[in-house]
Design a protein around this motif. Structure first.
Motif, short mmCIF file in Angstrom:
data_model
loop_
_atom_site.label_atom_id
_atom_site.label_comp_id
_atom_site.label_asym_id
_atom_site.label_seq_id
_atom_site.Cartn_x
_atom_site.Cartn_y
_atom_site.Cartn_z
N GLU A 161 23.61 -0.57 -6.36
CA GLU A 161 22.86 0.02 -5.25
C GLU A 161 21.40 0.25 -5.63
OE1 GLU A 161 26.75 2.33 -3.35
OE2 GLU A 161 25.34 3.40 -4.62
N THR A 162 21.18 0.70 -6.86
CA THR A 162 19.82 0.91 -7.33
C THR A 162 19.06 -0.41 -7.40
OG1 THR A 162 20.27 2.95 -8.53
CG2 THR A 162 18.46 1.60 -9.36
N PHE A 163 19.70 -1.44 -7.92
CA PHE A 163 19.05 -2.75 -8.01
C PHE A 163 18.65 -3.26 -6.63
CE2 PHE A 163 19.46 -7.46 -8.14
CZ PHE A 163 18.36 -7.72 -8.96
N ALA A 164 19.54 -3.09 -5.64
CA ALA A 164 19.23 -3.53 -4.28
C ALA A 164 18.01 -2.80 -3.74
CB ALA A 164 20.44 -3.31 -3.37
N GLU A 165 17.90 -1.50 -4.03
CA GLU A 165 16.76 -0.74 -3.54
C GLU A 165 15.47 -1.17 -4.23
OE1 GLU A 165 15.09 3.72 -4.12
OE2 GLU A 165 17.14 3.63 -3.32
N VAL A 166 15.55 -1.41 -5.54
CA VAL A 166 14.34 -1.71 -6.30
C VAL A 166 13.79 -3.11 -6.00
CG1 VAL A 166 13.42 -1.95 -8.65
CG2 VAL A 166 14.99 -0.10 -8.12
N GLN A 167 14.58 -3.95 -5.41
CA GLN A 167 14.07 -5.27 -5.02
C GLN A 167 12.97 -5.15 -3.95
OE1 GLN A 167 18.12 -6.91 -4.31
NE2 GLN A 167 17.39 -8.68 -5.48
N LYS A 168 12.99 -4.04 -3.19
CA LYS A 168 12.02 -3.87 -2.10
C LYS A 168 10.57 -3.83 -2.58
CE LYS A 168 12.87 -1.12 1.30
NZ LYS A 168 13.14 0.11 2.05
N PRO A 169 10.21 -2.96 -3.53
CA PRO A 169 8.80 -2.95 -3.95
C PRO A 169 8.39 -4.23 -4.65
CG PRO A 169 10.09 -1.51 -5.36
CD PRO A 169 10.96 -1.88 -4.20
N THR A 192 0.83 -1.21 0.00
CA THR A 192 0.00 0.00 0.00
C THR A 192 0.86 1.25 0.00
OG1 THR A 192 -1.77 -1.14 1.17
CG2 THR A 192 -1.79 1.27 1.24
N ASP A 193 1.91 1.25 0.83
CA ASP A 193 2.81 2.40 0.89
C ASP A 193 3.57 2.57 -0.42
OD1 ASP A 193 2.02 2.94 3.46
OD2 ASP A 193 3.69 1.89 4.41
N TRP A 194 3.95 1.46 -1.04
CA TRP A 194 4.66 1.53 -2.30
C TRP A 194 3.77 2.08 -3.41
CZ3 TRP A 194 9.48 2.07 -3.16
CH2 TRP A 194 10.43 1.49 -2.32
N LYS A 195 2.50 1.71 -3.40
CA LYS A 195 1.58 2.25 -4.41
C LYS A 195 1.43 3.76 -4.26
CE LYS A 195 -1.20 -1.94 -5.09
NZ LYS A 195 -2.52 -2.59 -4.87
N ARG A 196 1.38 4.22 -3.03
CA ARG A 196 1.29 5.66 -2.79
C ARG A 196 2.56 6.35 -3.30
NH1 ARG A 196 1.04 5.47 2.31
NH2 ARG A 196 -1.23 5.16 2.41
N TYR A 197 3.71 5.74 -3.00
CA TYR A 197 4.99 6.31 -3.44
C TYR A 197 5.08 6.30 -4.96
CZ TYR A 197 10.02 7.02 -3.93
OH TYR A 197 11.26 7.51 -4.29
N GLN A 198 4.63 5.22 -5.60
CA GLN A 198 4.64 5.15 -7.06
C GLN A 198 3.85 6.30 -7.68
OE1 GLN A 198 3.13 1.11 -7.55
NE2 GLN A 198 5.06 0.48 -8.48
N LYS A 199 2.70 6.57 -7.11
CA LYS A 199 1.84 7.63 -7.64
C LYS A 199 2.52 8.98 -7.52
CE LYS A 199 -2.86 9.51 -7.27
NZ LYS A 199 -4.16 9.42 -6.56
N GLU A 200 3.13 9.26 -6.37
CA GLU A 200 3.82 10.53 -6.15
C GLU A 200 5.00 10.68 -7.12
OE1 GLU A 200 5.06 10.39 -2.14
OE2 GLU A 200 3.04 10.60 -1.28
N THR A 201 5.76 9.61 -7.25
CA THR A 201 6.97 9.66 -8.07
C THR A 201 6.64 9.76 -9.55
OG1 THR A 201 8.02 8.27 -6.40
CG2 THR A 201 9.20 8.56 -8.46
N LYS A 202 5.60 9.06 -9.97
CA LYS A 202 5.20 9.14 -11.38
C LYS A 202 4.73 10.55 -11.72
CE LYS A 202 2.56 6.80 -14.98
NZ LYS A 202 1.69 5.66 -15.33
N THR A 203 4.05 11.19 -10.79
CA THR A 203 3.62 12.57 -11.02
C THR A 203 4.84 13.49 -11.17
OG1 THR A 203 1.56 12.25 -9.80
CG2 THR A 203 2.35 14.52 -10.04
N ALA A 204 5.87 13.26 -10.35
CA ALA A 204 7.08 14.08 -10.42
C ALA A 204 7.76 13.94 -11.78
CB ALA A 204 8.04 13.69 -9.31
N LEU A 205 7.77 12.73 -12.34
CA LEU A 205 8.43 12.50 -13.62
C LEU A 205 7.54 12.83 -14.81
CD1 LEU A 205 10.78 11.32 -15.33
CD2 LEU A 205 9.68 9.08 -15.11
N CYS A 206 6.30 12.41 -14.76
CA CYS A 206 5.43 12.42 -15.94
C CYS A 206 4.37 13.51 -15.91
CB CYS A 206 4.75 11.06 -16.11
SG CYS A 206 5.83 9.64 -15.90
N GLY A 207 4.20 14.19 -14.79
CA GLY A 207 3.12 15.17 -14.66
C GLY A 207 3.20 16.29 -15.68
#
Length: 683
Positions: A335-343, A75-90
């Motif tokens: 380092e990025t790959f290690a972080e992205v494994q979380k979601p 649930t938290d990741w979905k919220r973060y995805q929405k915020e981040t996608k807006t920052a990139l694609c808005g």
């Protein structure tokens, strides 16, 4: 006294006489121990501009990392995805989907596949050239892979990129390869006689257009992503394509496009960026910000990092393709790959994020290519042999979509230059709100505090006395070089603070200096970051155009700053110095601002009023003029704050100063010296 003692004393006096007769070094950082040795901790002070940018970046990235550490549930990741996608694609909201007007301009036949030469419009009149590779033996409908090429003037026609395209086709994939803007048949600044770009390589095509777009608060990233979205729209018109099985890949600049487009358009099911993914921290530590499209507007300031391209996609299948000795740091990729494994783990699909790493430089290795084929074969449900096979590439001209090999010389269409004017819409700012909007737009905070004015000696030049200082500050990232110039016998006049776009040494070339000092005025001049002793002549990057290092501009914009904003912070240090130094504090203070130093000064003076008078020598062209000139002057653009044209221009800031009670004198030529001095001397 013995003979030896006499010789030693004579030698000492000879040494003392010769040493004192030598010209005192002009650098404020000279350590006064012979030669050109400088204070040890200031030997890399010329990197001041880059250090300000990276220190801010690392601070913001640490804040982002701390935020990501607190995200655990789906649930938290979905919220973060929405915020981040807006920052990139808005910012894509300014574009509208208009008719593609797609057509096939030719067909090539091979034994096992055909190639349709495709032309469509991603914006009205803005042509995209592409090749649709159709296997003759394929599933109906078949999975399709979008191929984005890296930085090459040939676009997708490069033999390196054709090799991957043709391998995918032989394995049964439909492939749509397209030219990014500024490459292949889509040069934005074509020379009709030579067929080459008038501004240089593909990275220069991108950066030259990108800087001009920054003036209006838009990143070239938007245009690259939108082209990719329209490529997907085109694929939807093809009945041969299964839109539920779409992949995308590309290397280098193609990896950039893959990461960005796949993040903004969920129709891409499987994405495999190659030789691009790292992290902003490792990028800035190693090779620095790259050309325009790789830098989304204010990305780091908005809490964005490379990992977020992939976070947004989770849990869709993603393969990060890397090489150990790529100039895109492999450490950052790890380092990025290690972080992205979380979601992906939080969404219950840890197997959908993969990384392959092979020994190599910035290249496509056989092992990595075969990993790519296997990835698409698995996730796009087209089983087969992933072996990399030999291919027979087409000649460049065979794959031309347009009659001349260039859109710009084949059709009367739009360019990024013309489109950016269509999409630009300025915003009104009240006079009272101008200081705040100037500070926000240019990234000015005035939190840099003077901690010491370090005196390092004096010298005479052209019959004036010059005292040397460097100003330390609480952020300890650079020392600001300052000269205090005066008549040793008479300095009872006013204090003139002179800002020159090339630094303090250049002031001595102006006859006005001698006249000011002769009249008893004291002159203070400084090197702002990026000039004089704070200039790094060896700084380089793929955004350097006509000698102007726009990689600084892209880096500053990433962190929500600007070159004039950073320099305005340095002017504030000078302001603190002249108000606290005992021999200067009591004098009436007048600013003399020359050429492109005008931008930094106007940004400073609008936010913090501190001079009763300001003399402008060779006032620069307006930002509006730069924006409306297809072949603008890069030196002038370097002095502009990204996004400023949305709200204000130089004339508006000058009018604001006048309305605020600042006396303003404009001079187009330095021969007005007498008038300038009369203005300075007036009450």
């Amino acid at each position: 006294m013995n003979r030896i003692s006499t010789l030693l004393i004579l030698s000492f006096f000879i040494f003392l006489q010769n040493g004192l007769s030598q010209e005192t070094p002009h650098s404020v950082f000279n350590a006064n121990r012979g030669g050109d040795q400088q204070w040890l901790t200031y030997q890399d002070n010329h990197r001041a501009l880059y250090r300000v940018i990276t220190n801010q970046a690392f601070h913001l990235l640490e804040e982002r990392a701390a935020k990501v550490l607190e995200i655990h549930t789906a649930t938290d990741w979905k919220r973060y995805q929405k915020e981040t996608k807006t920052a990139l694609c808005g910012s894509l909201a300014k574009f509208k989907k208009t008719p593609l007007n797609a057509r096939t301009t030719g067909i090539l036949e091979r034994e096992t596949f055909t190639v349709e030469k495709i032309l469509f419009e991603s914006h009205p009149g803005f042509y995209v050239t592409a090749g649709l590779f159709l296997p003759k033996k394929r599933q109906k409908p078949a999975p399709a892979v979008i191929y984005a090429c890296g930085h090459t003037e040939l676009g997708f026609r490069s033999e390196t990129y054709q090799h991957v395209i043709l391998n995918l086709v032989e394995k049964g994939f439909i492939v749509l390869a397209f030219d990014p803007l500024g490459q292949g048949e889509r040069l934005q600044y074509p020379n009709a006689e030579t067929g080459k770009s008038r501004v240089g390589s593909s990275t220069k095509e991108h950066s030259y257009a990108g800087v001009q777009n920054l003036l209006s608060g838009t990143s070239l990233t938007d245009y690259f992503i939108w082209d990719g979205i329209r490529v997907l729209d085109y694929l939807e018109t093809r009945p041969e394509v299964d839109m539920n099985r779409i992949g995308m890949t590309g290397r280098s600049g193609g990896g950039t496009q893959t990461a960005q487009i796949a993040a903004c358009d969920q129709r891409i099911y499987a994405a495999a960026p190659e030789c691009y993914i790292t992290s902003f921290k490792r990028l800035l530590q190693s090779i620095g910000p790259q050309d325009a499209e790789q830098n989304p507007y204010n990305a780091i300031a908005n809490g964005f990092d490379h990992a977020d391209y992939l976070h947004i996609r989770a849990p869709k299948p993603t393969l990060v393709i890397t090489t150990t000795h790529d100039f895109f740091s492999i450490q950052g990729a790890r380092e990025t790959f290690a972080e992205v494994q979380k979601p992906y783990t939080a969404f219950g699909k840890p197997e959908n994020i993969q990384m392959v790493e092979d020994l190599g430089v910035h290249e496509s290795t056989r092992n990595n290519r075969e990993s790519l084929y296997a990835f698409f074969q698995k996730h796009l449900e087209l089983p087969g042999d992933p072996t990399d096979s030999k291919t027979a590439p087409f000649a460049e001209e065979e794959l031309w979509v347009t009659p001349t090999g260039q859109v710009g010389t084949s059709f009367d269409g739009e360019t990024v230059f013309s489109l950016s004017r269509n999409y630009f819409a300025g915003k009104k700012v009240t006079e009272s709100g101008l200081p705040e909007i100037v500070a926000q737009t240019a990234g000015i905070d005035f939190q840099r505090k003077l901690t010491a004015a370090v005196y390092t000696g004096k010298f005479t030049k052209k019959d004036v006395l010059v005292q040397k200082y460097f100003l330390e500050n609480n952020r300890e990232d650079y020392g600001l070089p300052v000269y205090v110039v005066s008549n040793e016998n008479e300095n009872s006049g006013k204090l003139v603070v002179w800002f020159h776009p090339e630094g303090k040494e250049q002031v001595f070339e102006e006859p006005l200096l001698a006249e000011l000092v002769q009249d008893g005025h004291t002159v203070v001049c400084a090197d702002l970051p990026g000039t004089g002793e704070l200039n790094d002549p060896e700084f380089s990057g793929d955004g350097v155009i006509q000698g102007i290092p726009f990689n600084y501009t892209f880096g500053a914009n990433l962190v929500g700053k600007s070159i004039p904003g950073i320099q305005a912070g340095a002017i504030d240090l000078v302001h603190q110095f002249i108000h606290t130094e005992e021999e200067l504090a009591g004098k009436e203070k007048i600013a003399v601002v020359q050429g492109l130093a005008t931008s930094a000064f106007l940004h400073f003076a609008t936010v913090k009023k501190s001079f009763g008078k300001a003399v402008f020598l060779n006032f620069p062209n307006s930002v509006s003029d730069l924006f409306n000139d297809e072949f603008y002057n890069p030196e002038e653009a370097f002095a502009v704050a990204p996004g400023s044209l949305l709200y204000y221009d130089y004339p508006a800031l000058t009018e604001y100063l006048s309305a605020s009670g600042v006396g303003v004198f404009m001079s187009e030529k330095l021969s007005d010296n007498r008038k300038i001095i009369e203005f300075i001397n007036s009450r």
